[in-house]
Scaffold this active site. Structure first.
Site, PDB file in Angstrom:
ATOM      1  N   LYS A  27       0.846  -1.182   0.000  1.00 23.54           N
ATOM      2  CA  LYS A  27       0.000   0.000   0.000  1.00 23.54           C
ATOM      3  C   LYS A  27       0.887   1.239   0.000  1.00 23.54           C
ATOM      4  O   LYS A  27       1.873   1.298   0.727  1.00 23.54           O
ATOM      5  CB  LYS A  27      -0.883  -0.048   1.256  1.00 23.54           C
ATOM      6  N   GLU A  66     -19.527  -6.107   9.995  1.00 21.11           N
ATOM      7  CA  GLU A  66     -20.514  -5.305  10.718  1.00 21.11           C
ATOM      8  C   GLU A  66     -21.574  -6.155  11.407  1.00 21.11           C
ATOM      9  O   GLU A  66     -22.080  -5.791  12.473  1.00 21.11           O
ATOM     10  CB  GLU A  66     -21.207  -4.326   9.764  1.00 21.11           C
ATOM     11  N   ARG A  84     -25.409  -2.888   6.809  1.00 27.86           N
ATOM     12  CA  ARG A  84     -25.033  -4.305   6.744  1.00 27.86           C
ATOM     13  C   ARG A  84     -25.549  -5.088   7.945  1.00 27.86           C
ATOM     14  O   ARG A  84     -25.585  -6.317   7.914  1.00 27.86           O
ATOM     15  CB  ARG A  84     -23.498  -4.436   6.730  1.00 27.86           C
TER      16      ARG A  84
END
Ligand SMILES: [Mg+2]
Ligand SMILES: [Mg+2]
Lengths: 630, 630
Positions: free
Chosen positions: A280, A367, A395
């Protein structure tokens, strides 16, 4: 090269490796420069430059389907598909979306924003292909973080069972947004260090040949071992167990390694998982060295120093205010446990985590589990504080209904990014929560007018033991009001009159209070006297005040930065008619029945007609208190 | 023994194995007899008799927490915790719940109904225990079917990472409701046949010792192999990879095997998964021989023959009507693909599956994946038909919003069991869907008045290419009306007047139409003339008719078998006020703001005041068209 000249991704098919390396460098320079002005998801995109190029080289988009999970890592894909010239407008109003958008390009075949959807989508596309008898490749690209989302795991389970042809690219950067958590992450860690699969496979074959012939039980075991090469512990056994062929790990910044493995994957039948290791932030040291997630998505920054261009904010960040208030309360209340689904940075939980490491749980992108975990804690007398964005709470709707509210458990939902969120756009707008929470029995739902009331509401939520309680608050920063030293409880279901008036009433809450007050001020100049009420409890509402207001027969305007259908305004209508105030003049302002795209919050509010001027106009139209039709 | 004498589960702690076997036989006889009258989840409970006894013997409930996933397999637990005497009232109004219920017993520590919640709940309870420093065992009991639910997989990932002490009992009967699907199921199948873990471990150790010493790369591989015993392919490698200690497979009908493994599990640190093999329906041959899921949950039956006591039903089953109409259309429309999340029997998809095996996907308990899979199919021009119960669609709310409706994809949601479902009770009532769907942009939502309109709506949904479309329909059977031979499209957003009237208007749809017509009939005898409208499209509504009705100034009553907050009646209020009909007298009847427990639908409707008599009374109160307060 001039990236704005790229019209079609086929351009990468004929380049030499040195040329591709040059292209990669050009793309990185382009991204670093453009995003320094617009902001955006810099870290994820710098990590997938070579991977994206390799995918467009080995596959033929749009015939072959590249499906970008989460979608904020699709910038390189956008550049290669002819959209470089539009990067100055990235995430701006009417500009280039920060996510794949089917209306932008035929190469965007699936729109994302919430994570973990790509595998299910890919499965659907693959089934369609097989039924139609066509032969395109289906290539979902999913991050290691997104893989822990339940729906991605459901899809893995189904794909492995059906043995559907597809090539899953696992983009493993050891981060979701923050560093990853979860057992799957540990598995990936072992894979990363284990060396190449194919190599080990060959070696082991050799090794097994050396096992001396043995009889009886032992022979059976040896046989089993030989039969089961594919379950080899040293490599992708987890994925192989699920029915995937595992390839990797692949160096995601090495074109040769990428090409070789993608070509190999294309030749295989059934589902293949190519485990690609990327870095990243690759190529921009501030982002590359980021260990916590600061450079995942950013606002504008100075390229040379990697410092963020601070916009002058009046008050503290809402997320920090909430998390730090909970942290303060946790010092004397051992029942408090904090839970975040992969958002420790976004929810500003670093302070809580460092002070109470045992009472802080980052569950990863999960979630549903986060919500029911909170419910489980509450059954044992704990007071879970679930820090979750409005859009991601979608969610966990069933868990809110079935696990928390049905059992009337003391969970504190801190609903962050409620209302319009701006640049992230339609996938992330927090505009549905009132409509999907208001009808759930037992839940208290509130929103503070400013950060001072916000801290008192946090205190109220922690003290409240009557069941689930939720406080929604906006993205960004508070108003800059002074904060009371001492926290105090706000009586559940009470509103407050912010400004008195005798001609009309505005009922509103949170972010839209300021426009209501501004409108009232404007109207006062025209001789119209408007009462403005801080309707801070959306459920239960202040019934005494509602009776009083309705009995006064003043026209009422409700304002909410949330969907109108089934929202707060509807609650007021319901109350009025349930109590026989059938002649009440009640009108509603809020978000209309369509998805709202990206742009600054103020631009979006203007677009949908939620400004002080609009409010003032609307008040004038309802002022002659009479029925307008029939 | 007389099971009604059991007051506390400690009674099993002192029994001998022969006594426990006798107890098991008594419990089976008791269940077979009681459920033959009340109906209930016979198959799952017959399968867990010995397991439940063993758990109560080895653990101390309620100090130790037994958490029954899904919950319909808790009957034996209910018997052992002093509730045998109440079994005549099982699933009856005000009687014993068919699921764990905290208000029923201190031994019910977690309420379930929807699957796959137990691991998250257990994790919460375990964290609470560890923070409080107590030492109870946390024991979730989860089925192989429920394990494929995304939230259970999220929890596995988190538990394995945190290494939390708990003992997960995997109750593997090779079925969810129907036979299981998914790669995980294949893994379990391999485990079942692989023999005991411990045994293989020992054998392999011996085998590895015989590998001759080798040098170089090969030595490294051998070392890695030796180090990695715990990843052994032949046994629970999948779970071991996730951080669990795997024990099993255990014969779930053998007390010695159960006791031994539970005791071993109690001694271990970290998460343990005990893989218990049980036989669904054990001890009652019709249920034991069931291969499709008919005996999962049943109505009353004749014990001797295993034939179901048929209640005389007027019309065809709603599920069959819908699935068979789709099947008929699929013969000429190759775009149609059917998807079910583990409900092929409940949704009556057997016919479709046998005629179109390639176009039918049972994805297991995975509602999120099912929904986004449908979205993926739709992006490729297919027409997915998602057969899903209203209560389970709650699990896929975000996928409906973010994946299907935001992308405006042509998915047909066939929402089964909408409205009150009766005996399954509060976890399964399909009463929230209007409120959680109405505010989602782009969705068409409708409900037919009878099975003939139902088949035309199915046809309409399949023909409609404007985006997502949902048809909700009730549990049970149609009214027995004649079915038109030819299918025809119903114009989207049109209502129909079923009975004309000049004093008041009832707007309703689906199941509540009959009570409206009955009320209108009663009122006609009193000289009150009521117009009854079939408001079959909940979104979009029939705006032309609404304007006409509102302009007529007749008082309006809306009726819905769904939650009132944000529901259909609210939509009518919103419309009236948005269009300036501020003096309209509109009242709403529906389900109040609380969870509705189990009982027959008619009993529940009576309880909440939704009967023809209530409707007639309500019409009378709104008849004098004037504001009642102020
Ligand atoms: Mg990642
Ligand atoms: Mg099962």
């Amino acid at each position: 090269m001039d990236l704005t000249k790229i019209e079609h991704p086929r351009v990468v098919k004929t380049m030499s490796i040195p040329q591709l390396k040059q292209l990669s460098a050009d793309i990185r320079r382009f991204l670093i420069e453009k995003l320094s002005k617009t902001g955006g998801h810099i870290g994820p995109n710098l990590g997938v430059v070579e991977l994206t190029i390799a995918l467009h080289r080995e596959f033929d988009s749009p015939k072959d389907k590249l499906i970008w999970d989460v979608g904020h890592q699709s910038y390189v894909h956008k550049i290669l598909t002819g959209r470089a010239a539009e990067f100055d407008t990235l995430r701006q109003y009417k500009g280039l979306s920060g996510f794949p958008k089917r209306s932008e390009s035929e190469h965007d075949v699936w729109e994302t924003g919430h994570s973990s959807t790509s595998l299910s989508a890919a499965m659907g596309m693959a089934i369609a292909r097989d039924l139609k008898g066509t032969d395109e490749y289906i290539v979902p690209i999913i991050g290691d973080g997104a893989l822990t989302g339940g729906m991605a795991l459901e899809a893995l389970n189904h794909i492995g069972h059906e043995k559907t042809d597809m090539i899953v690219i696992l983009n493993d950067n050891e981060m979701s947004i923050a560093p990853n958590v979860g057992a799957l992450h540990n598995i990936l860690g072992r894979l990363r260090t284990a060396g190449k699969y194919q190599w080990v496979k060959d070696e082991l074959e050799l090794l097994l040949k050396r096992i001396p012939a043995v009889g009886g039980k032992l022979a059976a075991t040896a046989e089993r071992l030989k039969d089961s090469l594919k379950y080899l512990l040293v490599s992708g056994v987890f994925f192989e167990e699920l029915g995937f062929t595992y390839l990797g790990p692949v160096d995601g910044h090495d074109f040769d390694d990428l090409f070789e493995n993608l070509r190999y994957a294309k030749k295989m039948k059934g589902p293949v998982l190519v485990h690609v290791i990327t870095k990243k932030g690759k190529g921009y040291s501030p982002a590359e060295n980021d260990k916590v997630g600061t450079w995942h998505g950013t606002g504008p920054y100075k390229i040379e120093t990697g410092t963020f261009v601070k916009t002058k904010e009046a008050g503290p960040s809402w997320s920090a205010l909430v998390s730090e208030t909970v942290r303060r309360l946790a010092r004397t209340d051992p029942r408090i446990v904090a839970i975040t689904p992969a958002m420790p940075v976004g929810s500003k939980l670093e302070g809580f985590a460092s002070e109470f490491p045992d009472r802080m749980f980052d569950v990863g992108i999960a979630e549903q589990h986060a919500t029911t975990l909170a419910a489980g804690l509450a059954t044992q007398g704990m007071k879970p504080f679930l820090a979750i964005y409005s859009t991601f709470l979608q969610r966990a709707y069933d868990q809110v209904v079935h696990d928390v509210c049905r059992q009337n458990l003391n969970v504190f939902f801190a609903i962050d990014r409620a209302g319009l969120v701006g640049a992230d756009g339609e996938t992330h707008q927090g505009v549905f929560d009132i409509a999907f929470l208001r009808h759930v029995p037992n839940l208290v739902l509130m929103m503070p007018k400013d950060e001072n009331e916000g801290q008192h509401m946090v205190y109220t939520a922690i003290r409240y033991d009557g069941g689930p309680i939720a406080m929604r608050f906006p993205r960004g920063n508070g108003l800059g009001v002074p904060l009371d030293e001492e926290l105090k409880e706000i009586s559940i279901g009470t509103w407050e009159v912010l400004r008195d008036g005798s001609d009309a009433v505005i009922l509103t809450f949170g972010t839209t209070i300021s426009m209501a007050l501004e409108a009232a001020e404007q109207l006062a100049r025209d001789g119209v006297s408007v009462k403005v009420v801080n309707a801070r409890f959306l459920k239960p509402m202040d019934e005494a005040m509602l009776h009083e207001l309705l009995a006064s027969r003043l026209p009422i305007l409700t304002i909410e930065e949330a969907v109108l259908q089934g929202g707060f305004g509807s609650a007021v209508l319901e109350f009025a008619h349930d109590h026989g105030y059938h002649q009440a003049v009640i009108e509603r302002m809020g978000i209309p029945d369509r998805f709202i795209e990206h742009g600054s919050v103020s631009e979006l509010l203007r677009e949908i007609g939620l400004t002080a001027a609009h409010v003032a106009d609307r008040i004038k139209t309802i002022m002659p208190r009479k029925q307008k039709r029939a």
